[in-house]
Design a protein around this motif. Structure first.
Motif, PDB file in Angstrom:
ATOM      1  N   TYR A   1       1.149 -12.240  -7.546  1.00 26.86           N
ATOM      2  CA  TYR A   1       1.666 -11.097  -8.134  1.00 26.86           C
ATOM      3  C   TYR A   1       1.515 -11.314  -9.818  1.00 26.86           C
ATOM      4  O   TYR A   1       1.174 -12.066 -10.273  1.00 26.86           O
ATOM      5  CB  TYR A   1       3.500 -11.179  -8.067  1.00 26.86           C
ATOM      6  CG  TYR A   1       4.192 -12.416  -8.298  1.00 26.86           C
ATOM      7  CD1 TYR A   1       4.622 -12.683  -9.671  1.00 26.86           C
ATOM      8  CD2 TYR A   1       4.562 -13.385  -7.494  1.00 26.86           C
ATOM      9  CE1 TYR A   1       5.166 -13.866 -10.116  1.00 26.86           C
ATOM     10  CE2 TYR A   1       5.315 -14.711  -7.860  1.00 26.86           C
ATOM     11  CZ  TYR A   1       5.599 -14.805  -9.075  1.00 26.86           C
ATOM     12  OH  TYR A   1       6.051 -16.000  -9.262  1.00 26.86           O
ATOM     13  N   GLY A   2       2.321 -10.203 -10.400  1.00 29.46           N
ATOM     14  CA  GLY A   2       1.684  -9.948 -11.832  1.00 29.46           C
ATOM     15  C   GLY A   2       2.851 -10.812 -12.786  1.00 29.46           C
ATOM     16  O   GLY A   2       3.394 -11.873 -12.366  1.00 29.46           O
TER      17      GLY A   2
ATOM     18  N   ASN B   1       5.726 -10.068 -13.259  1.00 23.66           N
ATOM     19  CA  ASN B   1       6.817 -10.400 -12.431  1.00 23.66           C
ATOM     20  C   ASN B   1       6.563  -9.993 -11.046  1.00 23.66           C
ATOM     21  O   ASN B   1       5.553  -9.244 -10.666  1.00 23.66           O
ATOM     22  CB  ASN B   1       8.143  -9.050 -12.941  1.00 23.66           C
ATOM     23  CG  ASN B   1       8.718  -9.259 -14.607  1.00 23.66           C
ATOM     24  OD1 ASN B   1       9.191 -10.018 -14.642  1.00 23.66           O
ATOM     25  ND2 ASN B   1       7.962  -8.244 -15.412  1.00 23.66           N
TER      26      ASN B   1
ATOM     27  N   HIS C   1       7.230  -8.004  -8.848  1.00 26.86           N
ATOM     28  CA  HIS C   1       7.149  -6.524  -8.050  1.00 26.86           C
ATOM     29  C   HIS C   1       5.814  -5.724  -8.675  1.00 26.86           C
ATOM     30  O   HIS C   1       5.708  -4.749  -8.250  1.00 26.86           O
ATOM     31  CB  HIS C   1       8.450  -5.597  -8.523  1.00 26.86           C
ATOM     32  CG  HIS C   1       8.453  -5.554  -9.967  1.00 26.86           C
ATOM     33  ND1 HIS C   1       9.432  -6.420 -10.664  1.00 26.86           N
ATOM     34  CD2 HIS C   1       8.488  -4.728 -11.026  1.00 26.86           C
ATOM     35  CE1 HIS C   1       9.479  -6.131 -12.003  1.00 26.86           C
ATOM     36  NE2 HIS C   1       8.739  -5.066 -12.009  1.00 26.86           N
ATOM     37  N   GLN C   2       5.129  -6.746  -9.220  1.00 29.33           N
ATOM     38  CA  GLN C   2       3.862  -6.298  -9.941  1.00 29.33           C
ATOM     39  C   GLN C   2       2.721  -6.827  -9.201  1.00 29.33           C
ATOM     40  O   GLN C   2       2.509  -7.989  -9.340  1.00 29.33           O
ATOM     41  CB  GLN C   2       3.766  -6.369 -11.570  1.00 29.33           C
ATOM     42  CG  GLN C   2       4.813  -5.664 -12.394  1.00 29.33           C
ATOM     43  CD  GLN C   2       4.942  -5.963 -13.603  1.00 29.33           C
ATOM     44  OE1 GLN C   2       5.582  -7.108 -14.104  1.00 29.33           O
ATOM     45  NE2 GLN C   2       4.301  -5.332 -14.501  1.00 29.33           N
ATOM     46  N   LYS C   3       1.634  -6.073  -8.848  1.00 30.58           N
ATOM     47  CA  LYS C   3       0.450  -6.702  -7.987  1.00 30.58           C
ATOM     48  C   LYS C   3      -0.428  -7.011  -9.198  1.00 30.58           C
ATOM     49  O   LYS C   3      -0.405  -6.302 -10.409  1.00 30.58           O
ATOM     50  CB  LYS C   3      -0.153  -5.539  -7.293  1.00 30.58           C
ATOM     51  CG  LYS C   3       0.595  -5.339  -5.860  1.00 30.58           C
ATOM     52  CD  LYS C   3      -0.188  -4.212  -5.150  1.00 30.58           C
ATOM     53  CE  LYS C   3       0.520  -3.980  -3.897  1.00 30.58           C
ATOM     54  NZ  LYS C   3      -0.005  -3.073  -3.040  1.00 30.58           N
ATOM     55  N   ALA C   4      -1.331  -7.898  -9.031  1.00 29.48           N
ATOM     56  CA  ALA C   4      -2.035  -8.460 -10.224  1.00 29.48           C
ATOM     57  C   ALA C   4      -3.474  -9.236  -9.555  1.00 29.48           C
ATOM     58  O   ALA C   4      -3.483  -9.435  -8.095  1.00 29.48           O
ATOM     59  CB  ALA C   4      -1.533  -9.210 -11.030  1.00 29.48           C
TER      60      ALA C   4
END
Length: 511
Positions: free
Chosen positions: A214-215, A217, A219-222
């Protein structure tokens, strides 16, 4: 009509097996140059491209596939009556599968002794033309740039006699990404060759290093991309020896730690939290340096990232193992150190090639809708016109502390204040909206250790209140850029308290 495949590759990995599979499936195989010779020598029946074009290779191989007999076969719509009529009129046959990769331009310019003539000769012309034509016409043509895709293509051809439109479209997108990247290398090389700093257009190319869980946080894709031909002395070039995979925040923090550790030649240790240093120490040994960095802020280092500029030995490993750390980054780890540290399952141990301290020419930061580009802040104290502006000169001990502070403060988010002695940071005030606020945070952290310590500021003092605050905490030496219209007020205040103050003339904002 017998289906045809055109194969011309510089990277021959897996190409023989792929060609034999196509031959078994009944394809006529067209080829040129080294690929033609390689496949023929290994028993694959080849139709030379010059037999198809009716024209020999010329200009030392620069022109061989740039011909309507080839490009007509790549670009014709198979269900367009007008296209088919023109194909029949000119004796052009369709080409159904194209397998091409390009001259090794990136590898060529990576060589330290490459000449401009050699680089230019490795700019592929016919290859990109065939790839782009085939990818444009992917409704009918299967185009392959990557050996990793050979098995899937063969599997579909065996199962259905052709590839699916989804597969052809996916492969076409991959081709256009590849040719765009290839052209970016060429344009950037030639742009640098002529010394153009800010051209009217700029294109960078990056390669996927790894997807991330994740990114910033959950809830963020990365994902993590590496800039090809970038600095080897970077987190992108790190080798992970142990521990969980890196997260988005790990990579950001590790990058910040690397930029700080680059400042030091003496044994040094840097602890980072949220991209700001929480402790920096130098010493005669790496164990001493880490001891100072830990002492600088034993609370904030918890869950942080530590970078060291010497091999981690057993003594240092014992110190490190007693703390919860996310990452330890160093040029190397001794066998004894690894045995100690790998007992901790999740800690990430990374090495990077410290001896390859090549810096990127430009730093880039993405913003919504755009990109900012600037030179790295490589300006050091040795480059500055340093002058003492107060009645009292710094002592040798204070000079050592000022130099340490100046090396660290440029890596702290502005407004930034760093309090140091000659061996370690004592307090760090980062990211405040006013300079006095940053000073108060750094001095509060330093507490009693501020007595006789030095203070570094990333930018000038607009008022004399920072000097007043520092003096009351016991600071005896200050380093700052100078340049305020009220510099004289700060100088007078420093003289009033007997503080030695140094101007560098260089600002180090970090946003």
């Amino acid at each position: 009509m017998k289906k045809r495949a055109l194969i011309s590759v510089s990277d021959k990995s897996g190409i023989l097996e792929f060609a034999k599979e196509l031959e078994t499936l009944g394809y006529e195989i067209l080829s040129t140059g080294g690929t033609k010779a390689y496949l023929s020598e290994n028993g694959v029946a080849i139709t030379p491209v010059d037999e198809v074009t009716g024209f020999p290779e010329i200009l030392g191989g620069r022109v061989k596939t740039l011909n309507p007999m080839i490009h007509g076969g790549l670009l014709a719509k198979h269900d367009d009556a007008d296209h088919q009529a023109q194909m029949n009129e000119h004796g052009i046959k369709p080409i159904d599968v194209v397998c091409v990769n390009l001259y090794p331009f990136r590898e060529t310019i990576s060589k330290p002794d490459v000449t401009a003539d050699n680089a230019i000769e490795n700019i592929d012309i016919g290859g990109p033309a065939m790839l782009r034509a085939s990818a444009k016409n992917h409704a009918y043509v299967t185009v392959i740039i990557d050996a990793a895709d050979y098995p899937a293509v063969v599997e579909e051809l065996k199962a259905e006699g052709k590839t699916t439109l989804d597969t052809r479209r996916r492969l076409a997108a991959k081709v256009f990404r590849h040719t765009a990247s290839y052209d970016a290398y060429i344009s950037n090389y030639l742009t640098e060759l002529v010394g153009e700093e800010f051209p009217e257009q700029v294109t960078f190319t990056y390669e996927l290093k790894q997807p991330l869980r994740y990114g910033e946080n959950p809830h963020q894709k990365a994902a993590f991309y590496q800039r090809s031909l970038g600095s080897d002395f970077s987190i992108a070039s790190a080798q992970q020896l142990h521990g969980k995979e890196l997260s988005y925040n790990n990579i950001q923090d590790a990058n910040a730690a690397i930029q700080i550790i680059k400042e030091f030649e003496l044994p040094a240790a840097v602890a980072v939290k949220h991209m700001n240093p929480c402790g920096v120490g130098i010493g005669e040994t790496i164990a001493q340096a880490f001891g100072k960095a830990y002492e600088a802020d034993s609370m904030s280092i918890f869950g942080g990232i530590v970078a060291l500029n010497r091999e981690v030995d057993a003594q240092t490993a014992e110190q490190l193992s007693g703390i919860f750390l996310e990452i330890i980054l160093a040029p190397a780890f001794s066998e004894e150190a690894l045995a100690i540290l790998t007992k901790k399952k999740n800690i990430r141990l990374l090495t990077i090639p410290f001896e390859q301290n090549k810096k990127d020419k430009w730093n880039t930061v993405s913003i919504e809708g755009g990109l900012l580009m600037q030179q790295p802040d490589a300006y050091g104290l040795a480059d500055a016109e340093v002058r003492v502006v107060t009645e009292r000169q710094p002592t040798d001990e204070e000079w050592a502390a000022l130099k340490l502070g100046w090396s660290v403060v440029k890596h702290v988010k502005s407004n930034a204040i760093v309090v140091t002695d000659a061996h370690m940071t004592l307090g760090v005030g980062a990211g405040q909206m006013n300079r006095v606020g940053a000073a108060k945070i750094a001095l509060e952290q330093a507490a009693d250790k501020a007595q006789g310590a030095s203070l570094a500021s990333d930018a000038f003092f607009p008022m004399n209140d920072t000097v007043e605050t520092a003096a009351k905490a016991g600071i005896t030496a200050i380093i700052q850029p100078g340049g305020s219209v009220k510099d004289e007020d700060s100088i007078q205040k420093a003289n009033e308290y007997g503080i030695a103050m140094v101007f560098t003339g260089v600002r180090h904002f970090k946003h």
